[in-house]
Motif scaffolding. Structure first.
Motif, mmCIF file in Angstrom:
data_model
loop_
_atom_site.group_PDB
_atom_site.id
_atom_site.type_symbol
_atom_site.label_atom_id
_atom_site.label_comp_id
_atom_site.label_asym_id
_atom_site.label_seq_id
_atom_site.Cartn_x
_atom_site.Cartn_y
_atom_site.Cartn_z
ATOM 1 N N ARG A 59 -7.596 30.061 -22.153
ATOM 2 C CA ARG A 59 -6.154 30.207 -21.679
ATOM 3 C C ARG A 59 -6.122 31.047 -20.440
ATOM 4 N N SER A 60 -7.366 31.439 -19.716
ATOM 5 C CA SER A 60 -7.621 31.963 -18.465
ATOM 6 C C SER A 60 -7.814 31.131 -17.455
ATOM 7 N N THR A 61 -7.802 29.811 -17.650
ATOM 8 C CA THR A 61 -8.279 28.524 -16.735
ATOM 9 C C THR A 61 -7.121 28.458 -15.800
ATOM 10 N N LYS A 62 -7.328 28.518 -14.599
ATOM 11 C CA LYS A 62 -6.503 28.377 -13.538
ATOM 12 C C LYS A 62 -5.468 27.138 -13.550
ATOM 13 N N ALA A 63 -4.107 27.342 -13.533
ATOM 14 C CA ALA A 63 -3.360 26.162 -13.740
ATOM 15 C C ALA A 63 -3.467 25.251 -12.394
ATOM 16 N N SER A 64 -3.753 25.752 -11.228
ATOM 17 C CA SER A 64 -3.925 24.785 -9.998
ATOM 18 C C SER A 64 -5.091 23.764 -10.282
ATOM 19 N N SER A 65 -6.296 24.614 -11.075
ATOM 20 C CA SER A 65 -7.141 23.742 -11.274
ATOM 21 C C SER A 65 -7.011 22.582 -12.231
ATOM 22 N N ILE A 66 -6.256 22.675 -13.295
ATOM 23 C CA ILE A 66 -5.806 21.889 -14.278
ATOM 24 C C ILE A 66 -5.054 20.699 -13.640
ATOM 25 N N VAL A 67 -3.990 20.976 -12.966
ATOM 26 C CA VAL A 67 -3.257 20.095 -12.095
ATOM 27 C C VAL A 67 -4.055 19.252 -11.177
ATOM 28 N N ALA A 68 -4.998 19.727 -10.323
ATOM 29 C CA ALA A 68 -5.570 18.991 -9.431
ATOM 30 C C ALA A 68 -6.662 17.973 -10.403
ATOM 31 N N PHE B 62 0.918 -1.348 0.025
ATOM 32 C CA PHE B 62 -0.014 -0.055 -0.062
ATOM 33 C C PHE B 62 0.893 1.281 0.047
ATOM 34 N N ALA B 63 1.781 1.111 0.774
ATOM 35 C CA ALA B 63 2.820 2.529 0.681
ATOM 36 C C ALA B 63 3.439 2.591 -0.502
ATOM 37 N N VAL B 64 3.968 1.650 -1.239
ATOM 38 C CA VAL B 64 4.596 1.743 -2.668
ATOM 39 C C VAL B 64 3.594 2.250 -3.394
ATOM 40 N N ILE B 65 2.277 1.814 -3.347
ATOM 41 C CA ILE B 65 1.156 2.250 -4.364
ATOM 42 C C ILE B 65 0.660 3.662 -4.218
ATOM 43 N N ILE B 66 0.702 4.146 -3.142
ATOM 44 C CA ILE B 66 0.537 5.752 -2.622
ATOM 45 C C ILE B 66 1.611 6.475 -2.965
ATOM 46 N N ALA B 67 3.018 5.930 -2.719
ATOM 47 C CA ALA B 67 3.980 6.815 -3.375
ATOM 48 C C ALA B 67 4.251 7.085 -5.018
ATOM 49 N N ALA B 68 3.857 5.772 -5.581
ATOM 50 C CA ALA B 68 4.008 5.833 -6.800
ATOM 51 C C ALA B 68 2.935 6.903 -7.532
ATOM 52 N N ASN B 69 1.825 6.728 -7.023
ATOM 53 C CA ASN B 69 0.648 7.192 -7.646
ATOM 54 C C ASN B 69 0.776 9.059 -7.433
ATOM 55 N N LEU B 70 1.779 9.296 -6.522
ATOM 56 C CA LEU B 70 1.863 10.748 -6.257
ATOM 57 C C LEU B 70 2.523 11.511 -7.471
ATOM 58 N N LEU B 71 3.034 10.641 -8.234
ATOM 59 C CA LEU B 71 3.758 11.049 -9.626
ATOM 60 C C LEU B 71 2.725 11.716 -10.567
ATOM 61 N N TRP B 72 1.433 11.190 -10.327
ATOM 62 C CA TRP B 72 0.589 11.771 -11.080
ATOM 63 C C TRP B 72 0.677 13.390 -11.291
ATOM 64 N N ILE B 73 0.909 13.898 -9.882
ATOM 65 C CA ILE B 73 1.200 15.511 -10.059
ATOM 66 C C ILE B 73 2.001 15.965 -11.150
ATOM 67 N N LEU B 74 2.963 15.346 -11.574
ATOM 68 C CA LEU B 74 3.706 15.598 -12.503
ATOM 69 C C LEU B 74 2.914 15.762 -14.057
ATOM 70 N N VAL B 75 1.927 14.761 -14.067
ATOM 71 C CA VAL B 75 1.110 14.752 -15.461
ATOM 72 C C VAL B 75 0.173 16.067 -15.352
ATOM 73 N N GLY B 76 -0.169 16.378 -14.240
ATOM 74 C CA GLY B 76 -0.906 17.631 -14.048
ATOM 75 C C GLY B 76 -0.252 18.950 -14.389
ATOM 76 N N VAL B 77 1.227 19.089 -13.783
ATOM 77 C CA VAL B 77 2.006 20.300 -14.143
ATOM 78 C C VAL B 77 2.141 20.166 -15.656
#
Length: 481
Positions: A241-250, A65-80
């Motif tokens: 173009r005005s869409t908030k970047a934080s919303s796209i990332v999330a 479970f710990a490995v699963i959570i850690a690896a899935n946090l990399l989805w943040i890069l997809v959002g960036v």
């Protein structure tokens, strides 16, 4: 030369636009619409399979479970990375001209586009092929090759059709697809849970280097999924173009992350109720055996729907990647070419390996490409504060803003090359074990090494390079707000 083309987005007509710039008058939608776009592909039998492989590596449940959570946090890069799509108004495969240069980008996208797209098409079609073939075998059709091949061809044809109709179809139907898949996979989870051994413990608990070897190999397998989606700008590029970047990332990150964590964890639980002999015969057979007769066909249908949803998006973006490198082909025939390549690789894998072996091997090897390319893309977005000028990205003339050195951006090319070659030294897969991984007891540090080395080289070199172009800003100053 910049090309801005207006094409009405009609659901019943194929999308004609390729990499052309999207004008402000054609921008539409909200960031939250990206959540189901990424959730639909993430509700996947691949998640169950990869989760089960963590238990086969000898991990305890809490460790898995710990490995699963850690690896899935990399989805943040997809959002960036996704926020560059609305900023530039074009495909991510064009945006990366700012990273590699006009000529360098063609080399990177050509290799990355063909390899990553074909591998991911094959892995997902493989899931549908094995599951469908198992169901056909239970109905009496037991041919070991013909069944999977026929299913592959049919599913591939529907997948390419989704890619042909394109962006508007994906945005319209993926929320429905995500809901249907969630219902099916939750039903499957309900019938899996009674088979779970909640007191499970591996025959021999791992400690020291053997434990870290299993943890890091599992992390590399899981991390390869989010790291492969540097095509996320393609799905976001129609947003205003005005869409908030934080919303796209999330929306992007949570869409992939939440179902990924949940169903990969279910896969780990699933493995505790299957003995080693059954796993050797194939997880697809063991999984169907746990389900009531009436749910088996529904689950296989869900696997096929998921496969089409994920591969439809992959084929769609890959078709634009070919355009971005200068191949004189329209987006629709390009999608057909991508589909043929993926189908051929799938048929090869169907006839030569098991599902679990193919998944683990291919996902680990993907790291050497997807890790560095994702790292440098996200790093460039941050360094530029997401300031991309779509018109300048289409200026391919010598001396243009992204011509750099004879069409090559040396920092970008050097960073991905060094990142991949260094990561290979720390890779531990069934096909290849790097010398530094072997020296450390088969610990696999390919993912963190790929990310850190690539980003560090790119940041240091670009800070030292006086010729780096400073693109004109055509987006709001609060683009990253």
């Amino acid at each position: 030369m910049t090309e801005t083309v207006t094409h009405p987005e009609v659901l019943t007509h194929p999308e004609k636009r390729g990499i052309e710039l999207i004008g402000d008058s054609e921008r539409h939608g909200r960031a939250r619409g990206l959540f189901p776009v990424w959730a639909a592909p993430s509700v996947s039998v691949l998640s169950l399979t990869v989760g089960a492989s963590l238990i086969l590596l000898g991990l305890e449940l809490w460790q898995a479970f710990a490995v699963i959570i850690a690896a899935n946090l990399l989805w943040i890069l997809v959002g960036v990375v996704a926020i560059s799509g609305p900023a530039a108004g074009t495909s991510g495969s064009v945006v990366t001209r700012a990273i590699y240069g006009i000529r360098g980008n063609k080399v990177i996208v050509a290799f990355y586009g063909w390899f990553i797209s074909a591998v991911f098409l094959a892995l997902n079609w493989l899931a549908a092929s094995f599951m469908g073939a198992e169901l056909l075998a239970r109905a009496g059709f037991t041919h070991p090759v013909l069944g999977p091949v026929v299913i592959t061809i049919v599913v591939a044809a529907v997948t390419v059709l989704v890619a042909v109709y394109g962006h508007n179809l994906i945005l319209r139907i993926y929320p429905v697809v995500a809901s249907v898949l969630l219902l099916i996979f939750l039903l499957v989870t309900f019938f899996i849970l009674p088979h779970v051994n909640w007191d499970y413990a591996p025959a021999e608990s791992l400690h020291g280097l053997p434990l870290w070897s299993s943890v890091t190999i599992g992390f590399a397998i899981l991390a390869s999924n989010p790291l492969s989606f540097s095509n996320s700008p393609d799905m976001a590029r129609y947003l205003p173009r005005s869409t908030k970047a934080s919303s796209i990332v999330a929306a992007t990150a949570l869409g992939g992350m939440l179902p990924g964590i949940f169903f990969t964890s279910v896969g780990a639980l699933l493995a505790t109720g299957i003995d080693a002999a059954a796993m050797e015969l194939g997880i697809e057979s063991a999984l169907l055996a746990m389900l009531p007769v009436w749910l088996g066909p529904i689950f296989v249908a869900g696997v096929i729907i998921n496969t089409i949803s994920l591969n439809g998006m992959t084929t769609y973006t890959a078709s634009m990647a070919f355009q971005s490198i200068g191949i004189p082909i329209r987006r629709i025939p390009s999608a057909v070419v991508v589909g043929v390549i993926g189908t051929a690789l799938t048929i090869y894998l169907v006839t030569s390996t098991s599902f679990l072996e193919a998944v683990n091997l291919m996902l680990q090897l993907l790291i050497l490409i997807s890790g560095p390319t994702m790292a440098i893309f996200a790093t460039d977005v941050i360094l530029r504060r997401n300031r991309y000028n779509g018109a300048e990205l289409f200026d391919e003339r010598p001396g243009g803003p992204f011509w750099f050195t004879a069409g090559w951006n040396l920092p970008g090319m050097a960073a991905v090359t060094l990142g991949a070659s260094t990561a290979a030294l720390f890779l531990n897969s069934g096909l290849f074990t790097g010398p530094l991984s072997a020296a450390m007891g088969n610990v696999d540090l390919s993912v963190p090494v790929a990310l850190i080395v690539t980003s560090a080289v790119y940041v240091l070199w670009t800070r030292l390079a006086p010729t780096r172009p400073a693109p004109q800003v055509r987006v709001a100053e609060d683009a990253l707000a």
